[in-house]
Motif scaffolding. Structure first.
Motif, PDB file in Angstrom:
ATOM      1  N   GLN A  45       0.821  -1.220   0.000  1.00  0.00           N
ATOM      2  CA  GLN A  45       0.000   0.000   0.000  1.00  0.00           C
ATOM      3  C   GLN A  45       0.853   1.268   0.000  1.00  0.00           C
ATOM      4  O   GLN A  45       0.353   2.349  -0.287  1.00  0.00           O
ATOM      5  N   LEU A  46       2.142   1.117   0.350  1.00  0.00           N
ATOM      6  CA  LEU A  46       3.036   2.279   0.284  1.00  0.00           C
ATOM      7  C   LEU A  46       3.096   2.798  -1.143  1.00  0.00           C
ATOM      8  O   LEU A  46       3.122   3.999  -1.386  1.00  0.00           O
ATOM      9  N   ARG A  47       3.122   1.848  -2.090  1.00  0.00           N
ATOM     10  CA  ARG A  47       3.246   2.242  -3.495  1.00  0.00           C
ATOM     11  C   ARG A  47       1.898   2.356  -4.181  1.00  0.00           C
ATOM     12  O   ARG A  47       1.719   3.151  -5.084  1.00  0.00           O
ATOM     13  N   TYR A  48       0.981   1.475  -3.779  1.00  0.00           N
ATOM     14  CA  TYR A  48      -0.333   1.460  -4.432  1.00  0.00           C
ATOM     15  C   TYR A  48      -1.380   1.604  -3.336  1.00  0.00           C
ATOM     16  O   TYR A  48      -1.787   0.624  -2.719  1.00  0.00           O
ATOM     17  N   GLU A  49      -1.793   2.825  -3.147  1.00  0.00           N
ATOM     18  CA  GLU A  49      -2.705   3.092  -2.018  1.00  0.00           C
ATOM     19  C   GLU A  49      -4.002   2.306  -2.114  1.00  0.00           C
ATOM     20  O   GLU A  49      -4.638   2.012  -1.108  1.00  0.00           O
ATOM     21  N   ASP A  50      -4.425   1.974  -3.325  1.00  0.00           N
ATOM     22  CA  ASP A  50      -5.713   1.296  -3.485  1.00  0.00           C
ATOM     23  C   ASP A  50      -5.629  -0.210  -3.263  1.00  0.00           C
ATOM     24  O   ASP A  50      -6.647  -0.888  -3.277  1.00  0.00           O
ATOM     25  N   TYR A  51      -4.418  -0.713  -3.065  1.00  0.00           N
ATOM     26  CA  TYR A  51      -4.287  -2.162  -2.911  1.00  0.00           C
ATOM     27  C   TYR A  51      -4.909  -2.623  -1.588  1.00  0.00           C
ATOM     28  O   TYR A  51      -4.766  -1.971  -0.561  1.00  0.00           O
ATOM     29  N   PHE A  52      -5.573  -3.744  -1.620  1.00  0.00           N
ATOM     30  CA  PHE A  52      -6.012  -4.378  -0.364  1.00  0.00           C
ATOM     31  C   PHE A  52      -6.086  -5.879  -0.574  1.00  0.00           C
ATOM     32  O   PHE A  52      -6.165  -6.361  -1.707  1.00  0.00           O
ATOM     33  N   LEU A  53      -6.070  -6.600   0.525  1.00  0.00           N
ATOM     34  CA  LEU A  53      -6.179  -8.053   0.480  1.00  0.00           C
ATOM     35  C   LEU A  53      -7.639  -8.431   0.374  1.00  0.00           C
ATOM     36  O   LEU A  53      -8.462  -7.945   1.145  1.00  0.00           O
ATOM     37  N   ARG A  54      -7.890  -9.293  -0.549  1.00  0.00           N
ATOM     38  CA  ARG A  54      -9.273  -9.736  -0.688  1.00  0.00           C
ATOM     39  C   ARG A  54      -9.274 -11.233  -0.427  1.00  0.00           C
ATOM     40  O   ARG A  54      -8.700 -12.001  -1.184  1.00  0.00           O
ATOM     41  N   ARG A  55      -9.865 -11.628   0.689  1.00  0.00           N
ATOM     42  CA  ARG A  55      -9.822 -13.039   1.065  1.00  0.00           C
ATOM     43  C   ARG A  55     -10.968 -13.815   0.414  1.00  0.00           C
ATOM     44  O   ARG A  55     -12.074 -13.284   0.290  1.00  0.00           O
ATOM     45  N   GLU A  56     -10.648 -15.044   0.036  1.00  0.00           N
ATOM     46  CA  GLU A  56     -11.656 -15.911  -0.584  1.00  0.00           C
ATOM     47  C   GLU A  56     -12.710 -16.299   0.456  1.00  0.00           C
ATOM     48  O   GLU A  56     -12.382 -16.539   1.622  1.00  0.00           O
ATOM     49  N   LEU A  57     -13.932 -16.417  -0.001  1.00  0.00           N
ATOM     50  CA  LEU A  57     -14.992 -16.920   0.880  1.00  0.00           C
ATOM     51  C   LEU A  57     -15.110 -18.427   0.696  1.00  0.00           C
ATOM     52  O   LEU A  57     -14.834 -18.938  -0.394  1.00  0.00           O
ATOM     53  N   PRO A  58     -15.510 -19.147   1.719  1.00  0.00           N
ATOM     54  CA  PRO A  58     -15.672 -20.591   1.545  1.00  0.00           C
ATOM     55  C   PRO A  58     -16.830 -20.892   0.593  1.00  0.00           C
ATOM     56  O   PRO A  58     -17.714 -20.054   0.391  1.00  0.00           O
ATOM     57  N   GLU A  59     -16.807 -22.073   0.062  1.00  0.00           N
ATOM     58  CA  GLU A  59     -17.871 -22.473  -0.846  1.00  0.00           C
ATOM     59  C   GLU A  59     -19.215 -22.443  -0.102  1.00  0.00           C
ATOM     60  O   GLU A  59     -19.280 -22.870   1.052  1.00  0.00           O
ATOM     61  N   GLY A  60     -20.214 -21.894  -0.748  1.00  0.00           N
ATOM     62  CA  GLY A  60     -21.534 -21.855  -0.117  1.00  0.00           C
ATOM     63  C   GLY A  60     -21.784 -20.548   0.629  1.00  0.00           C
ATOM     64  O   GLY A  60     -22.918 -20.270   1.025  1.00  0.00           O
ATOM     65  N   ALA A  61     -20.742 -19.731   0.819  1.00  0.00           N
ATOM     66  CA  ALA A  61     -20.943 -18.439   1.503  1.00  0.00           C
ATOM     67  C   ALA A  61     -21.656 -17.486   0.554  1.00  0.00           C
ATOM     68  O   ALA A  61     -21.555 -17.619  -0.663  1.00  0.00           O
ATOM     69  N   LYS A  62     -22.367 -16.507   1.128  1.00  0.00           N
ATOM     70  CA  LYS A  62     -23.007 -15.469   0.290  1.00  0.00           C
ATOM     71  C   LYS A  62     -21.904 -14.618  -0.333  1.00  0.00           C
ATOM     72  O   LYS A  62     -21.051 -14.087   0.383  1.00  0.00           O
ATOM     73  N   PRO A  63     -21.888 -14.470  -1.659  1.00  0.00           N
ATOM     74  CA  PRO A  63     -20.786 -13.713  -2.281  1.00  0.00           C
ATOM     75  C   PRO A  63     -20.764 -12.245  -1.847  1.00  0.00           C
ATOM     76  O   PRO A  63     -21.779 -11.717  -1.393  1.00  0.00           O
ATOM     77  N   TYR A  64     -19.591 -11.607  -1.986  1.00  0.00           N
ATOM     78  CA  TYR A  64     -19.484 -10.164  -1.742  1.00  0.00           C
ATOM     79  C   TYR A  64     -20.348  -9.431  -2.761  1.00  0.00           C
ATOM     80  O   TYR A  64     -20.492  -9.899  -3.901  1.00  0.00           O
ATOM     81  N   ARG A  65     -20.860  -8.279  -2.373  1.00  0.00           N
ATOM     82  CA  ARG A  65     -21.697  -7.509  -3.314  1.00  0.00           C
ATOM     83  C   ARG A  65     -20.806  -6.706  -4.252  1.00  0.00           C
ATOM     84  O   ARG A  65     -20.515  -5.539  -4.019  1.00  0.00           O
ATOM     85  N   GLU A  66     -20.397  -7.369  -5.340  1.00  0.00           N
ATOM     86  CA  GLU A  66     -19.433  -6.768  -6.267  1.00  0.00           C
ATOM     87  C   GLU A  66     -19.913  -5.419  -6.798  1.00  0.00           C
ATOM     88  O   GLU A  66     -19.167  -4.463  -6.865  1.00  0.00           O
ATOM     89  N   ASP A  67     -21.188  -5.387  -7.208  1.00  0.00           N
ATOM     90  CA  ASP A  67     -21.705  -4.180  -7.866  1.00  0.00           C
ATOM     91  C   ASP A  67     -21.502  -2.956  -6.987  1.00  0.00           C
ATOM     92  O   ASP A  67     -20.896  -1.971  -7.375  1.00  0.00           O
ATOM     93  N   PHE A  68     -21.936  -3.084  -5.734  1.00  0.00           N
ATOM     94  CA  PHE A  68     -21.851  -1.926  -4.850  1.00  0.00           C
ATOM     95  C   PHE A  68     -20.399  -1.571  -4.558  1.00  0.00           C
ATOM     96  O   PHE A  68     -19.996  -0.428  -4.591  1.00  0.00           O
ATOM     97  N   HIS A  69     -19.588  -2.587  -4.285  1.00  0.00           N
ATOM     98  CA  HIS A  69     -18.216  -2.294  -3.893  1.00  0.00           C
ATOM     99  C   HIS A  69     -17.384  -1.802  -5.063  1.00  0.00           C
ATOM    100  O   HIS A  69     -16.492  -0.998  -4.894  1.00  0.00           O
ATOM    101  N   ARG A  70     -17.701  -2.244  -6.253  1.00  0.00           N
ATOM    102  CA  ARG A  70     -16.972  -1.747  -7.416  1.00  0.00           C
ATOM    103  C   ARG A  70     -17.235  -0.242  -7.571  1.00  0.00           C
ATOM    104  O   ARG A  70     -16.325   0.544  -7.778  1.00  0.00           O
ATOM    105  N   ALA A  71     -18.512   0.131  -7.374  1.00  0.00           N
ATOM    106  CA  ALA A  71     -18.850   1.548  -7.488  1.00  0.00           C
ATOM    107  C   ALA A  71     -18.135   2.355  -6.411  1.00  0.00           C
ATOM    108  O   ALA A  71     -17.650   3.454  -6.645  1.00  0.00           O
TER     109      ALA A  71
END
Ligand code: FES
Lengths: 364, 104
Positions: free
Chosen positions: A325-351
């Motif tokens: 993040q020192l070089r790329y402020e927008d970088y973050f860790l995105r952890r995988e969800l286990p199978e069967g978990a409700k997915p992240y709300r891509e649409d909202f978070h992308r916006a």
């Protein structure tokens, strides 16, 4: 994207405009019957833990004073320091939520003691922490962002000994004692509480001045080893565990699975930290008391990213991400969800995030 | 003009618990006290826009699920920070196993 963490700045205003502030956050489904059972309050676990906590402090300080200034008192001071400068953070936190004890006055009493030890104004921080829960890691809204981007490593490392926290707390204490809350504090502390902010600051100030006077009169730093200095030499544990809470993860999202981290820890750290290692669980359901968090974890872990198996593993994951993040402020860790978990709300978070960093940032 | 509306059956709400009841675009909370009495308040916390139905009833207090603010649901009185503004309460009537609430 440059971030402006000021509560009065443009990022905060934008979060309000886009609906990121005070948004409806994701919650894992838990049947009402199970949740009611998990939320139940009881005095017994917190009384037991408080007796062990304060009792150990009396014994350890007693050893430190009795054998002062022997070299052999160092282990006693180190342990005392962690109980004073780190365990106070989790007690402040849980009692601030009012969930540690069932009985209100017990929560309030331990909250006041812990606030003093951790050098936080009990009247101010109750409100800042409410904001931290409403707008967790929303830039310009959350007053408790521990690692801002780009991360200031020098500051982070010195803060393991409380240096910057205390350097910020003391002038604030003086300001609050004389003038009440600062302009920023007034954005989240209701006006009805401003008088209390000043009163609390005056009490804290009086205790520090009395301790300092005693140290000068005795010609010894011993009184300060008991009151005040352990906020520095015992801070490392709460900084270590605190960094893991959200470090290297997403900001400006409304799903605690993206911005909070659960880490399995050894029993001593869990005692000092009062089970806040179950941090995703705590943020998702702040009504569940610390002693029920392991059970809550079992109930919802199928819907959460896998916890880090230890403090060391948590740091091994987080530290390179912070460096990146020192070089790329927008970088973050995105952890995988286990199978069967409700997915992240891509649409909202992308916006909210603009371009997703994984695709935008080259690997090191 | 206020009117009485059927909110739920008495056994829809466990003792020492609450449920949400929505009517005409408004949201309410219906409580069942440990003594077996029923009460009604506004359905959302006065601190932020959060439904109280996911909260916890302890005796005569309801605790908000977001920041643990507390109200006495019998009077609506704000009892614990961060809530400072009282909760609106509504008259209630129990008849033939049903709970009625008087809404404006
Ligand atoms: S929203 Fe209810 S206490 Fe904050």
């Amino acid at each position: 994207m440059k971030r402006d963490y000021s509560l009065l700045g443009p990022d905060g205003a934008r979060a309000v405009e886009t609906g990121l502030a005070a948004a409806e956050w994701y919650h894992t489904e838990v049947p009402r019957k199970v949740m009611k059972e998990l939320m139940q309050r009881s005095d017994q676990p917190a009384i037991r833990d408080t007796v062990i906590w304060l009792g150990s402090m009396v014994v350890l300080a007693g050893i430190g004073i009795a054998f002062w200034p022997s070299f052999w008192t160092i282990p006693a001071w180190l342990a005392y320091g962690v109980l004073y400068g780190s365990a106070s953070d989790s007690r402040w936190h849980e009692c601030g939520h009012g969930t540690a004890f069932r009985t209100a006055w017990m929560n309030n009493a331990v909250y006041e003691i812990a606030s003093f030890m951790i050098m936080r104004n009990s009247a101010t921080w109750r409100w800042s922490h409410a904001r931290h829960h409403t707008d967790t890691y929303i830039v310009g809204r959350d007053p408790e962002i521990a690692v801002m981007r780009p991360p200031a490593f020098f500051k982070l490392i010195l803060n393991f000994f409380g240096v910057f926290d205390v350097a910020a707390a003391l002038p604030r204490l003086a300001y609050n004692a004389v003038l009440g809350p600062t302009t920023e504090e007034k954005t989240f502390v209701p006006q009805s509480e401003w008088g209390k902010v000043a009163r609390v600051a005056r009490i804290h100030m009086a205790i520090y001045l009395a301790t300092l006077a005693l140290a000068i009169w005795l010609g010894s730093i011993l009184p300060l080893m008991v009151i005040g200095l352990p906020r520095l030499y015992g801070a490392w544990h709460h900084v270590m565990t605190g960094l893991l809470q959200h470090g290297g993860l997403a900001d400006n999202v409304i799903d605690h699975r993206l911005n909070s981290r659960t880490v399995y820890m050894n029993p001593i750290s869990r005692f000092v930290y009062w089970n806040m290692n179950y941090h995703v669980e705590h943020h998702m359901f702040p009504m569940v008391p610390y002693h029920a968090l392991p059970r809550l974890h079992d109930a919802i872990k199928h819907d959460l990213p896998a916890p880090n198996p230890s403090i060391a593993a948590g740091f091994a994951e987080m530290w390179p991400a912070l460096r990146r993040q020192l070089r790329y402020e927008d970088y973050f860790l995105r952890r995988e969800l286990p199978e069967g978990a409700k997915p992240y709300r891509e649409d909202f978070h992308r916006a909210a995030l603009g371009d997703l960093p994984e695709t935008a940032i080259p690997a090191e | 003009m206020s009117q009485w509306i059927r909110a739920c059956a008495t056994d829809d709400v466990d003792e020492e618990d609450l449920i949400r009841f929505d009517h005409a675009g408004e949201t309410y909370a219906i409580y069942h006290s440990p003594e077996g009495d029923f009460f009604a308040t506004a359905g959302k916390c006065t601190h932020e826009d959060v439904h109280l139905c996911d909260g916890l009833v302890m005796g005569h207090l309801v605790e908000c699920p977001k920041h643990n603010g507390q109200f006495d649901y019998r009077t609506g009185e704000a009892k614990r920070a961060p809530v400072c503004v009282n909760l609106r309460t509504y008259p209630i009537r129990v008849e033939a196993g049903a709970v009625f609430i008087e809404v404006p």
